[in-house]
Write a protein that holds these residues in place. Structure first.
Motif, mmCIF file in Angstrom:
data_model
loop_
_atom_site.group_PDB
_atom_site.id
_atom_site.type_symbol
_atom_site.label_atom_id
_atom_site.label_comp_id
_atom_site.label_asym_id
_atom_site.label_seq_id
_atom_site.Cartn_x
_atom_site.Cartn_y
_atom_site.Cartn_z
ATOM 1 N N ASP A 183 6.946 -79.867 34.844
ATOM 2 C CA ASP A 183 8.205 -79.470 34.184
ATOM 3 C C ASP A 183 7.972 -78.724 32.870
ATOM 4 O O ASP A 183 8.936 -78.249 32.261
ATOM 5 C CB ASP A 183 9.055 -80.712 33.888
ATOM 6 C CG ASP A 183 9.854 -81.170 35.102
ATOM 7 O OD1 ASP A 183 9.887 -80.430 36.104
ATOM 8 O OD2 ASP A 183 10.438 -82.273 35.044
ATOM 9 N N THR A 184 6.714 -78.650 32.406
ATOM 10 C CA THR A 184 6.507 -78.176 31.035
ATOM 11 C C THR A 184 6.899 -76.710 30.834
ATOM 12 O O THR A 184 7.292 -76.323 29.748
ATOM 13 C CB THR A 184 5.060 -78.398 30.553
ATOM 14 O OG1 THR A 184 4.150 -77.865 31.520
ATOM 15 C CG2 THR A 184 4.774 -79.877 30.324
ATOM 16 N N TRP A 185 6.747 -75.907 31.880
ATOM 17 C CA TRP A 185 7.243 -74.533 31.791
ATOM 18 C C TRP A 185 8.648 -74.527 32.391
ATOM 19 O O TRP A 185 8.805 -74.842 33.577
ATOM 20 C CB TRP A 185 6.395 -73.559 32.601
ATOM 21 C CG TRP A 185 5.013 -73.289 32.113
ATOM 22 C CD1 TRP A 185 4.008 -74.193 31.943
ATOM 23 C CD2 TRP A 185 4.467 -72.010 31.760
ATOM 24 N NE1 TRP A 185 2.872 -73.552 31.509
ATOM 25 C CE2 TRP A 185 3.119 -72.214 31.386
ATOM 26 C CE3 TRP A 185 4.981 -70.702 31.731
ATOM 27 C CZ2 TRP A 185 2.283 -71.166 30.983
ATOM 28 C CZ3 TRP A 185 4.149 -69.673 31.338
ATOM 29 C CH2 TRP A 185 2.819 -69.909 30.955
ATOM 30 N N GLU A 186 9.646 -74.162 31.631
ATOM 31 C CA GLU A 186 10.959 -73.971 32.235
ATOM 32 C C GLU A 186 10.869 -72.787 33.199
ATOM 33 O O GLU A 186 9.994 -71.930 33.064
ATOM 34 C CB GLU A 186 12.019 -73.732 31.163
ATOM 35 C CG GLU A 186 12.229 -74.970 30.288
ATOM 36 C CD GLU A 186 13.251 -74.736 29.175
ATOM 37 O OE1 GLU A 186 14.158 -73.909 29.365
ATOM 38 O OE2 GLU A 186 13.128 -75.389 28.130
ATOM 39 N N ASP A 187 11.800 -72.752 34.160
ATOM 40 C CA ASP A 187 11.707 -71.727 35.204
ATOM 41 C C ASP A 187 11.742 -70.306 34.647
ATOM 42 O O ASP A 187 11.139 -69.409 35.214
ATOM 43 C CB ASP A 187 12.845 -71.921 36.216
ATOM 44 C CG ASP A 187 12.662 -73.186 37.040
ATOM 45 O OD1 ASP A 187 11.534 -73.409 37.520
ATOM 46 O OD2 ASP A 187 13.616 -73.963 37.174
ATOM 47 N N ASP A 188 12.457 -70.132 33.551
ATOM 48 C CA ASP A 188 12.592 -68.769 33.014
ATOM 49 C C ASP A 188 11.764 -68.571 31.743
ATOM 50 O O ASP A 188 12.133 -67.793 30.865
ATOM 51 C CB ASP A 188 14.070 -68.459 32.757
ATOM 52 C CG ASP A 188 14.717 -69.483 31.814
ATOM 53 O OD1 ASP A 188 14.043 -70.485 31.457
ATOM 54 O OD2 ASP A 188 15.885 -69.281 31.440
ATOM 55 N N ALA A 189 10.623 -69.250 31.674
ATOM 56 C CA ALA A 189 9.814 -69.173 30.447
ATOM 57 C C ALA A 189 9.155 -67.813 30.256
ATOM 58 O O ALA A 189 8.973 -67.362 29.127
ATOM 59 C CB ALA A 189 8.754 -70.274 30.451
ATOM 60 N N VAL A 190 8.807 -67.147 31.344
ATOM 61 C CA VAL A 190 8.176 -65.827 31.217
ATOM 62 C C VAL A 190 9.284 -64.796 31.032
ATOM 63 O O VAL A 190 10.122 -64.609 31.916
ATOM 64 C CB VAL A 190 7.309 -65.495 32.454
ATOM 65 C CG1 VAL A 190 6.794 -64.062 32.378
ATOM 66 C CG2 VAL A 190 6.141 -66.475 32.555
ATOM 67 N N ILE A 191 9.311 -64.161 29.855
ATOM 68 C CA ILE A 191 10.438 -63.263 29.538
ATOM 69 C C ILE A 191 10.032 -61.792 29.464
ATOM 70 O O ILE A 191 10.860 -60.916 29.599
ATOM 71 C CB ILE A 191 11.125 -63.678 28.214
ATOM 72 C CG1 ILE A 191 10.091 -63.758 27.084
ATOM 73 C CG2 ILE A 191 11.875 -64.996 28.393
ATOM 74 C CD1 ILE A 191 10.701 -63.941 25.706
ATOM 75 N N ARG A 192 8.762 -61.488 29.198
ATOM 76 C CA ARG A 192 8.296 -60.096 29.095
ATOM 77 C C ARG A 192 9.247 -59.263 28.245
ATOM 78 O O ARG A 192 9.859 -58.305 28.741
ATOM 79 C CB ARG A 192 8.187 -59.466 30.484
ATOM 80 C CG ARG A 192 7.151 -60.109 31.373
ATOM 81 C CD ARG A 192 7.269 -59.558 32.785
ATOM 82 N NE ARG A 192 6.315 -60.181 33.677
ATOM 83 C CZ ARG A 192 5.166 -59.628 34.058
ATOM 84 N NH1 ARG A 192 4.823 -58.434 33.637
ATOM 85 N NH2 ARG A 192 4.370 -60.266 34.863
ATOM 86 N N GLU A 193 9.365 -59.623 26.990
ATOM 87 C CA GLU A 193 10.335 -58.984 26.117
ATOM 88 C C GLU A 193 9.622 -57.999 25.183
ATOM 89 O O GLU A 193 8.991 -58.399 24.212
ATOM 90 C CB GLU A 193 11.060 -60.068 25.313
ATOM 91 C CG GLU A 193 12.277 -59.591 24.585
ATOM 92 C CD GLU A 193 12.967 -60.757 23.890
ATOM 93 O OE1 GLU A 193 13.950 -61.271 24.438
ATOM 94 O OE2 GLU A 193 12.499 -61.150 22.799
ATOM 95 N N SER A 194 9.739 -56.724 25.490
ATOM 96 C CA SER A 194 9.004 -55.713 24.723
ATOM 97 C C SER A 194 9.425 -55.682 23.253
ATOM 98 O O SER A 194 8.590 -55.493 22.367
ATOM 99 C CB SER A 194 9.204 -54.331 25.344
ATOM 100 O OG SER A 194 8.531 -54.281 26.581
ATOM 101 N N ALA A 195 10.717 -55.878 22.995
ATOM 102 C CA ALA A 195 11.211 -55.769 21.619
ATOM 103 C C ALA A 195 10.499 -56.737 20.680
ATOM 104 O O ALA A 195 10.185 -56.398 19.538
ATOM 105 C CB ALA A 195 12.719 -56.013 21.587
#
Lengths: 376, 464
Positions: free
Chosen positions: A169-181
């Motif tokens: 459970d330690t990584w939430e499902d949407d933890a990878v965001i790849r946010e360039s800004a």
């Protein structure tokens, strides 16, 4: 743990143990060439036989295949690591659940959690895990650790499962965001330390793998375990002449009472079928002449129609059965040919479809990460 | 001499002759390729439309199958033991999240036929008999294509995820790893034909284990041993135990010097000098035309080192928050607040002497008029060869003809398409120059590497 999707109602679950030549200790000696003989174990022929068996089980419509772990020697060739066998067949199958058994007692909980999560990812959500806690002191010697008193084995197992579940459970499902800004590959507020404190070990976390497709791969355990399990496997040896349904009723009811309504209760059944014109009893006698086979649980020896009828009866008192075929290639073929089609036609068994997760097949919802509420 | 029965019928790798010479593998004057699906660090570009998933199985399948199409010798996975941290927090700027290497490779073994499958597994936080059995299982599932990259993590920070905690002193890491290898070899050697299992007993400073070898040997006998340590002690350990060195020495002169040193150490360890194959890590930036090379290199480097990554890189040395600094401005005038960098950002940052290193960086930045980001790009570009496929092939010729390396372990900067240009363009250009094979010489990893039998299985009569 809250479920993000509602649990469904599965059909009767049919699992099959895919273990080398078969459950009978003499299955090796009687095995057909092509990977099922003792001298072929560990060769490419045996690996091909493993792949053939799991594919046959998937074609037949089994819910899942299980893979035994065997760290200590028996009077048979050793078996390859169970998680790796399951992983090997993962990309060659698409619907059947893949459930390795792991002798977890002395292994590293962090590695076990990573391995099962990796299997879940490689199989697109079809991974399960049978945890077992064999108190055999030779297992401890294998790891060079002090043997755990038998009375403490189940508690240790519960800790191992709890640690793995937290890590998953330690990584939430949407933890990878790849946010360039912001330059962030993942969002660290959605990745959590497990900080698990067990009786004998600590695990800091987070997991080294992101959350897997099922979130929580399905955990199977022995009936009566105090570990947090999704399903239990029940043994029910019958007395001579006692019908299997009668012998199984009490152990199944006890497992149901112990584990609550959400936990799937699955009966282990050993199976020898009539095949290729030879009666099951004669096949068993031939195998037994080479090596004895003490019944670990209920055993069915007979024709396909009788097994079909038995499974139909068991459907009213168990959530499923796991079949241990005496000889993998022979009995699996018969079950696929003559037992599963009528059960499917009668609507008793629902076979998994390509793309289903094991949780889908078991009617278990997909749980959200336990850290979701903490974080918000 | 003890005579063992072999319990397989085909030897898939060449046997050494009386002079210890091994035929097979790449012929003299050629190079081989491996691919390292890295899964950590900033070298993989994650922020462009072509950047695929770092964790979906499909990405791994595509890279492994592309590598096999390009006749690569090996597909290489690292091992994660703890998620990296930066200034006390999880380090969220880099790619992270890696599958268990052996589990992933067991799956990939089903989709590949010839390429070697290398699993990095530390000797410290695995249990020797369990690890040996898992490696042997992969070797059998892949029919003789498995390798073990032995690493020796020892810090207590990593140990917080494991039963034994930080139990091992840094100074003991190689003697401990040698013990683990010795146990693994006993497990692999234990079984003899016709018998189901043989007992393994090992009693040393580090381990008292009682086990069994229950599995037969694969067609390559043992998984191939890789190693990457670079200290004097690490090099001696590699020379004594390893069969392939994954080195950091990729420049031609550096590679030649390293190869000479390793071959000398290998002979000193009592082995023939060609017993050890050397594969430096490498990065290729393949452009379509000469005029595009410089632009493509700049594009790659600027995507690898974002403004945030540049600041974080300097912060890792300074040991303090520098988010107020302009990545396009000069280095901080203040000195680092730490003496020595820690373990939490991975091997590349480990135990740097902060003040000394900062002084070097300042000198470098002044000399070249580098901003923070330009400096960090410079520091991270020491590895890598750029050019057209033809141009890169020309640059690789001396590596092959001078035998500076046996091959390169390539880290693609894009997943999953990062090998496409290398396989489609660079490999044919190398083949035209006669320095890259046009078919696999063997179907085991040991055979393709041209390695002799494992160290514990030499001098035994070949059996039909």
């Amino acid at each position: 743990m809250t479920a993000s999707s509602p649990p469904g109602t599965p059909g009767f679950l049919l699992l099959v143990a895919i273990d080398a030549a078969g459950a009978h200790p003499a299955a090796w000696a009687e095995g057909r060439p092509g990977g099922h003989r003792a001298d072929e174990q560990g060769t490419s022929g045996a690996v091909a036989a493993l792949v053939r068996a799991v594919r046959a089980a998937e074609r037949a419509g089994f819910t899942a295949a299980t893979f035994t772990d065997q760290l200590l020697p028996k009077d048979a060739p050793g078996v390859l690591d169970a998680v790796l066998r399951a992983a090997h067949v993962a990309p060659l199958t698409g619907a059947i659940g893949l459930i390795p058994a792991v002798q977890a007692l002395y292994a590293e909980p962090f590695h076990l959690a990573t391995q099962v999560a990796s299997l879940d990812t490689a199989s697109h959500g079809r991974a399960g895990w049978i945890v077992s806690a064999d108190p055999d002191p030779r297992l401890a010697a294998l790891y060079g650790r002090p043997a755990l008193p038998a009375a403490e084995a189940d508690g240790e197992l519960a800790d191992i499962v709890a640690a793995a579940r937290r890590l998953w459970d330690t990584w939430e499902d949407d933890a990878v965001i790849r946010e360039s800004a912001t330059g962030r590959y993942y969002d660290r507020t959605k990745v959590h330390y497990a900080d698990f404190v067990g009786t004998r070990f600590l695990v800091k976390g987070p997991a080294i793998v992101p959350r897997s497709p099922q979130g929580q791969p399905v955990v199977f355990g022995p009936a009566g375990t105090s570990a947090e399990v999704d399903a239990v496997l029940v043994d029910a040896p019958a007395a001579p002449g006692e019908p299997i349904v009668a012998a199984a009723a009490e152990p199944l009811a006890r497992a149901r009472a112990n584990h609550g309504a959400g936990v799937r209760v699955i009966l282990d059944v050993e199976v020898v079928l009539d095949a290729a014109g030879v009666r099951a009893a004669d096949r068993l006698a031939a195998l037994d002449r080479r090596a004895g086979w003490a019944a670990k649980t209920a055993r069915y020896v007979g024709d396909a129609a009788g097994l079909e009828a038995l499974l139909g009866q068991l459907a009213s008192i168990a959530d499923g059965v796991r079949i241990a075929p005496a000889q993998t290639d022979v009995d699996l073929e018969e079950i696929g040919r003559a037992v599963l089609p009528p059960l499917r036609q009668a609507g008793i068994v629902t076979s998994p479809r390509a793309g289903d997760t094991l949780r889908d097949s078991l009617g278990l919802g997909r749980p959200e990460s336990r850290y979701l509420e903490v974080a918000r | 001499m003890r005579v063992f029965e072999t319990d397989h019928t085909r030897r898939a790798f060449p046997l050494a002759d009386d002079h210890g010479h091994t035929p097979g593998g790449a012929s003299h004057g050629t190079i081989q390729f491996g691919v390292f699906f890295q899964g950590v660090n900033s070298s993989t570009i994650w922020n462009t439309p072509a950047s695929g998933s770092q964790t979906d199985f499909e990405s791994f399948r595509r890279v492994a199958q592309t590598a096999e199409r390009g006749l690569f010798t090996a597909f290489f996975l690292g091992e994660g033991l703890r998620l990296r941290e930066h200034l006390g927090h999880l380090h969220e700027l880099d790619v992270a999240g890696r599958p268990d290497a052996l589990t992933q490779l067991a799956a990939l073994a089903a989709l590949t036929h010839t390429i070697g499958l290398v699993a990095t597994q530390n000797a410290t936080y695995n249990d020797p008999i369990d690890l040996a059995r898992r490696l042997q299982s992969l070797d059998l599932l892949s029919d003789g294509r498995a390798a073990w990259n032995v690493v020796t993590t020892d810090n207590a920070w990593t140990g917080e995820n494991f039963r034994r905690g930080g139990y091992l002193d840094h100074a003991d890491r190689y003697t401990h790893a040698a013990d683990v290898i010795a146990i693994a070899r006993q497990v692999w050697d234990a079984r003899q034909a016709g018998r189901p299992a043989a007992r393994v007993h090992y009693d040393t400073k580090y381990y008292s284990v009682d086990g069994v070898g229950t599995l037969p040997r694969s067609r390559q006998e043992h998984p191939v041993l890789f190693q990457a340590g670079d200290s004097a002690e690490g090099r001696d350990f590699g020379a004594a135990n390893a069969e392939v060195i994954f080195s950091a020495h990729s420049g031609l002169d550096d590679a030649l010097e390293f190869a000479a040193d390793m071959r000398r150490r290998t002979v000193a360890a009592g082995r023939p000098d060609d017993d050890l194959k050397i594969f430096p890590g490498q990065e290729f930036i393949v452009a379509d035309t000469e005029s595009e090379v410089a632009d493509k290199v700049r594009w790659v480097r600027e995507h690898q080192i974002t403004p945030q990554t540049a600041i974080a890189f300097v912060e890792a040395l300074w040991g303090t928050d520098l988010s107020g600094y302009d990545p396009d401005g000069p280095l901080p005038a203040t000195d680092p607040v730490v003496q020595v960098t820690g373990e939490t950002r991975g091997a590349g940052f480990r135990a740097a002497q902060a003040a000394q290193t900062a002084a070097k960086w300042r000198a470098l930045a002044e000399e070249h008029k580098f901003s923070i980001r330009e400096l960090v790009i410079h520091l991270n570009s020491r590895r890598g060869i750029a050019g057209t496929a033809e141009g890169i092939a020309d640059q690789l010729v001396p590596y092959a003809t001078q035998h500076a390396v046996d091959g390169f372990n390539i880290t693609p900067w894009l997943i999953p398409s990062g090998l496409d240009d290398i396989v489609n363009k660079l490999v044919p250009a190398l083949q035209e120059r006669g320095i890259y094979w046009s078919e696999y010489p063997s179907d085991t990893l040991r055979g393709n590497l041209g390695l002799r039998p494992p160290l514990t299985r030499r001098g035994e009569p070949a059996r039909p």
